[in-house]
Design a protein around this motif. Sequence first.
Motif, PDB file in Angstrom:
ATOM      1  N   ALA A  46     -38.516 -49.711  24.142  1.00 41.70           N
ATOM      2  CA  ALA A  46     -37.878 -49.803  22.825  1.00 41.70           C
ATOM      3  C   ALA A  46     -37.071 -51.083  22.689  1.00 41.70           C
ATOM      4  O   ALA A  46     -37.098 -51.747  21.634  1.00 41.70           O
ATOM      5  N   ILE A  47     -36.351 -51.461  23.747  1.00 37.92           N
ATOM      6  CA  ILE A  47     -35.574 -52.709  23.713  1.00 37.92           C
ATOM      7  C   ILE A  47     -36.497 -53.903  23.524  1.00 37.92           C
ATOM      8  O   ILE A  47     -36.216 -54.821  22.736  1.00 37.92           O
ATOM      9  N   LEU A  48     -37.634 -53.892  24.248  1.00 39.75           N
ATOM     10  CA  LEU A  48     -38.603 -54.985  24.122  1.00 39.75           C
ATOM     11  C   LEU A  48     -39.135 -55.072  22.689  1.00 39.75           C
ATOM     12  O   LEU A  48     -39.156 -56.161  22.090  1.00 39.75           O
ATOM     13  N   PHE A  49     -39.546 -53.928  22.134  1.00 39.83           N
ATOM     14  CA  PHE A  49     -40.108 -53.940  20.783  1.00 39.83           C
ATOM     15  C   PHE A  49     -39.059 -54.331  19.751  1.00 39.83           C
ATOM     16  O   PHE A  49     -39.349 -55.097  18.829  1.00 39.83           O
ATOM     17  N   ILE A  50     -37.858 -53.815  19.901  1.00 40.24           N
ATOM     18  CA  ILE A  50     -36.798 -54.155  18.941  1.00 40.24           C
ATOM     19  C   ILE A  50     -36.476 -55.640  19.008  1.00 40.24           C
ATOM     20  O   ILE A  50     -36.276 -56.299  17.982  1.00 40.24           O
ATOM     21  N   SER A  51     -36.435 -56.188  20.227  1.00 36.52           N
ATOM     22  CA  SER A  51     -36.160 -57.614  20.391  1.00 36.52           C
ATOM     23  C   SER A  51     -37.237 -58.460  19.711  1.00 36.52           C
ATOM     24  O   SER A  51     -36.936 -59.426  18.997  1.00 36.52           O
ATOM     25  N   ILE A  52     -38.510 -58.084  19.926  1.00 35.98           N
ATOM     26  CA  ILE A  52     -39.606 -58.832  19.309  1.00 35.98           C
ATOM     27  C   ILE A  52     -39.559 -58.708  17.787  1.00 35.98           C
ATOM     28  O   ILE A  52     -39.739 -59.692  17.055  1.00 35.98           O
ATOM     29  N   LEU A  53     -39.298 -57.492  17.296  1.00 40.92           N
ATOM     30  CA  LEU A  53     -39.254 -57.281  15.848  1.00 40.92           C
ATOM     31  C   LEU A  53     -38.100 -58.041  15.208  1.00 40.92           C
ATOM     32  O   LEU A  53     -38.256 -58.646  14.138  1.00 40.92           O
ATOM     33  N   MET A  54     -36.940 -58.026  15.864  1.00 37.79           N
ATOM     34  CA  MET A  54     -35.777 -58.722  15.291  1.00 37.79           C
ATOM     35  C   MET A  54     -36.023 -60.222  15.200  1.00 37.79           C
ATOM     36  O   MET A  54     -35.569 -60.883  14.260  1.00 37.79           O
ATOM     37  N   ARG A  55     -36.746 -60.762  16.159  1.00 39.47           N
ATOM     38  CA  ARG A  55     -37.028 -62.199  16.137  1.00 39.47           C
ATOM     39  C   ARG A  55     -38.226 -62.546  15.250  1.00 39.47           C
ATOM     40  O   ARG A  55     -38.235 -63.595  14.608  1.00 39.47           O
ATOM     41  N   GLY A  56     -39.220 -61.652  15.253  1.00 41.14           N
ATOM     42  CA  GLY A  56     -40.473 -62.007  14.597  1.00 41.14           C
ATOM     43  C   GLY A  56     -40.560 -61.659  13.131  1.00 41.14           C
ATOM     44  O   GLY A  56     -41.192 -62.392  12.355  1.00 41.14           O
ATOM     45  N   VAL A  57     -39.938 -60.559  12.705  1.00 41.14           N
ATOM     46  CA  VAL A  57     -40.062 -60.133  11.307  1.00 41.14           C
ATOM     47  C   VAL A  57     -39.557 -61.198  10.334  1.00 41.14           C
ATOM     48  O   VAL A  57     -40.205 -61.454   9.309  1.00 41.14           O
ATOM     49  N   PRO A  58     -38.410 -61.868  10.598  1.00 37.81           N
ATOM     50  CA  PRO A  58     -37.976 -62.919   9.654  1.00 37.81           C
ATOM     51  C   PRO A  58     -38.998 -64.040   9.482  1.00 37.81           C
ATOM     52  O   PRO A  58     -39.017 -64.707   8.432  1.00 37.81           O
ATOM     53  N   ALA A  59     -39.859 -64.263  10.462  1.00 37.97           N
ATOM     54  CA  ALA A  59     -40.845 -65.339  10.355  1.00 37.97           C
ATOM     55  C   ALA A  59     -41.950 -65.007   9.362  1.00 37.97           C
ATOM     56  O   ALA A  59     -42.695 -65.909   8.959  1.00 37.97           O
ATOM     57  N   PHE A  60     -42.082 -63.736   8.981  1.00 34.87           N
ATOM     58  CA  PHE A  60     -43.069 -63.384   7.964  1.00 34.87           C
ATOM     59  C   PHE A  60     -42.623 -63.825   6.572  1.00 34.87           C
ATOM     60  O   PHE A  60     -43.401 -63.749   5.629  1.00 34.87           O
ATOM     61  N   TRP A  61     -41.362 -64.227   6.459  1.00 29.47           N
ATOM     62  CA  TRP A  61     -40.860 -64.801   5.213  1.00 29.47           C
ATOM     63  C   TRP A  61     -40.440 -66.238   5.483  1.00 29.47           C
ATOM     64  O   TRP A  61     -39.823 -66.533   6.504  1.00 29.47           O
ATOM     65  N   GLN A  62     -40.769 -67.119   4.587  1.00 31.42           N
ATOM     66  CA  GLN A  62     -40.603 -68.545   4.821  1.00 31.42           C
ATOM     67  C   GLN A  62     -39.991 -69.215   3.595  1.00 31.42           C
ATOM     68  O   GLN A  62     -40.250 -68.811   2.448  1.00 31.42           O
ATOM     69  N   ALA A  63     -39.160 -70.231   3.853  1.00 31.09           N
ATOM     70  CA  ALA A  63     -38.549 -70.983   2.760  1.00 31.09           C
ATOM     71  C   ALA A  63     -39.633 -71.661   1.929  1.00 31.09           C
ATOM     72  O   ALA A  63     -40.444 -72.421   2.462  1.00 31.09           O
ATOM     73  N   THR A  64     -39.636 -71.377   0.627  1.00 30.40           N
ATOM     74  CA  THR A  64     -40.708 -71.832  -0.264  1.00 30.40           C
ATOM     75  C   THR A  64     -40.115 -72.418  -1.532  1.00 30.40           C
ATOM     76  O   THR A  64     -39.174 -71.862  -2.106  1.00 30.40           O
ATOM     77  N   PHE A  65     -40.680 -73.540  -1.973  1.00 32.46           N
ATOM     78  CA  PHE A  65     -40.277 -74.173  -3.232  1.00 32.46           C
ATOM     79  C   PHE A  65     -41.068 -73.562  -4.389  1.00 32.46           C
ATOM     80  O   PHE A  65     -42.283 -73.381  -4.294  1.00 32.46           O
ATOM     81  N   TYR A  66     -40.379 -73.261  -5.469  1.00 32.41           N
ATOM     82  CA  TYR A  66     -41.011 -72.866  -6.724  1.00 32.41           C
ATOM     83  C   TYR A  66     -40.675 -73.957  -7.742  1.00 32.41           C
ATOM     84  O   TYR A  66     -39.572 -73.998  -8.299  1.00 32.41           O
ATOM     85  N   MET A  67     -41.623 -74.866  -7.966  1.00 27.49           N
ATOM     86  CA  MET A  67     -41.351 -76.058  -8.774  1.00 27.49           C
ATOM     87  C   MET A  67     -42.435 -76.259  -9.822  1.00 27.49           C
ATOM     88  O   MET A  67     -43.584 -75.850  -9.639  1.00 27.49           O
TER      89      MET A  67
END
Length: 452
Positions: A46-67
């Motif tokens: 569980a610690i391994l999965f939580i660690s991976i999820l906490m680090r990896g989930v934010p990468a599914f969202w990325q800073a994007t310009f709407y111009m």
Amino acid sequence: MSISIEQRRQHRLMTIEKSLAKRHRKENAFRRMGLLAVVTGMTLVAILFISILMRGVPAFWQATFYMDVYFDPEVVQLEPKPERESGESQFAFNERYSQWLTRAGLVNWQTLIDNALEEALGEEVEPRQLRDLRALVTSGERYALRDRFVEDPSLLGQTVELKMLASANVDVWIKGNIDRDLPDARQQLSAQTRTWADQLEEQGVIRNAFSTSLFLNTDSRSSLASAGLAGAFMGSLFMMVVVIGLSVPLGVSSAIYLEEFAPKNRLTDLIEININNLAAVPSIVFGLLGASIFIGYLRLPLSAPLVGGLVLTLMTLPTIIIATRASLRSIPPSIRQAALGIGASRVQTVFHHVLPLALPGILTGSILGVAQALGETAPLLLIGMNAFVANVPGTPLDQSTALPVQIYLWQGNELRNFFEARTSAAIIVLLGLMLSLNALAIWLRKKFETRW
């Protein structure tokens, strides 16, 4: 004084009770230790999965310009897109179209992005600040802008709202993955670029959006923010097709022969021992074998999914053979005896009666073997699949990489504060595929399971 029979009986009962109590204490202690081991293991997982999820989930969202991007005719000085004329040969049309594409590639598409950024900032950027301005948007977006225009030339003279990926450094800055209090000399962006990024974020021009590029783009070294898993995913898919197409039929057939038809002699004993030994051989040894035979001797293409699939097939075969034989052994001998007793041949007994009953175990072992192959990295490194490949492979003979190798490459990228999260996101994708295969194995076992 003599001991009476009743006293002796009481003494024996007390001795038995003490012995039982001691055995019960040991049994309870063993149960508690087993429960503790299970809880500890589950906690660590569980610690391994939580660690991976906490680090990896934010990468599914990325800073994007709407111009709003204006396709300025003064910048995009191109004649209309060629169309095939009546009586024109296909060769002549292809030549005219290729020349038009060449001229489209020479257009300074970056200027359109610069103009859109200036419009969003509400100020005119001096020439000496262009480098700071261009650090906002990842470099690959100018090619995406070109491809969009080539697909729809009617955009000329129009203003269109487009989504563009921010550069990797801007993404890190916006998400707070770098200490903002660091001095300018240790920052990845200039002070002016950081100021503009914060301003555009406040205006809503930069927003975090779901990163489709992670799934649709290939790896990139020039435009890090747009690096994706498409090429690695297709490479893994081609390899799994090769593994399933070769290892499952060969492994199941070999197990059926060894278990049901092969004579019991020294030769079959030797074969069984070697199969069991091969199941314990480190995967990197299979990589060395594949590099020597498939690339060195057979001259198959380097870094091709076909070679990777062949290497993983060699690695998976012992697992499938052992699992299939264990499944065949689990079928009661009475099934075979009954089939033979009513006149069925040996082949009919195996394929009509034994094999259908052993199918759940065979499917489970095969799928788990394929899932194990999906996550292997070491043998693929030795056959060159760690090379940088910027294209999606179209066939198993094209150069490619694989998901576990892509994870290995990303974790070593020098822009660690961006690729650490992206690496964890790739791990989540790989784990999702492996868990899906394991879930499929469990479902198939339950579906075809026969209770005796």
